[in-house]
Write a protein that holds these residues in place. Structure first.
Motif: not given
Length: 77
Positions: A60-64, A39-52
């Motif tokens: 709403a799934v736990g993992g791939a 969850p923490e990594a996804i939040a970090e990735a979400s922010d980075a992707c939005r900045r780009c």
């Protein structure tokens, strides 16, 4: 998990360049993929992707199940 709309090559480069602790778990098309991570990594990735300028949507799934993050789960089954 996080769905991202953006060129997959650029997305993969962003993950590598930013050392994001996620994997590109699903490639749905040339401009849409799904990231998997904690969850923490996804939040970090979400922010980075939005900045780009990429559109993102939390899933709403736990993992791939096809990502390396689930490697040890097979032993439980």
């Amino acid at each position: 998990m996080l769905a991202v709309r953006g060129p997959l090559g650029e997305l993969a480069a962003l993950i590598h360049r930013s050392k994001l602790p996620v994997v590109l778990a699903n490639r749905n098309g040339p401009d849409q993929g799904v990231l998997s991570g904690s969850p923490e990594a996804i939040a970090e990735a979400s922010d980075a992707c939005r900045r780009c300028g990429y559109a993102v949507k939390r899933l709403a799934v736990g993992g791939a199940f096809h990502s390396p993050l689930m490697r040890g789960a097979g032993d439980l089954f």
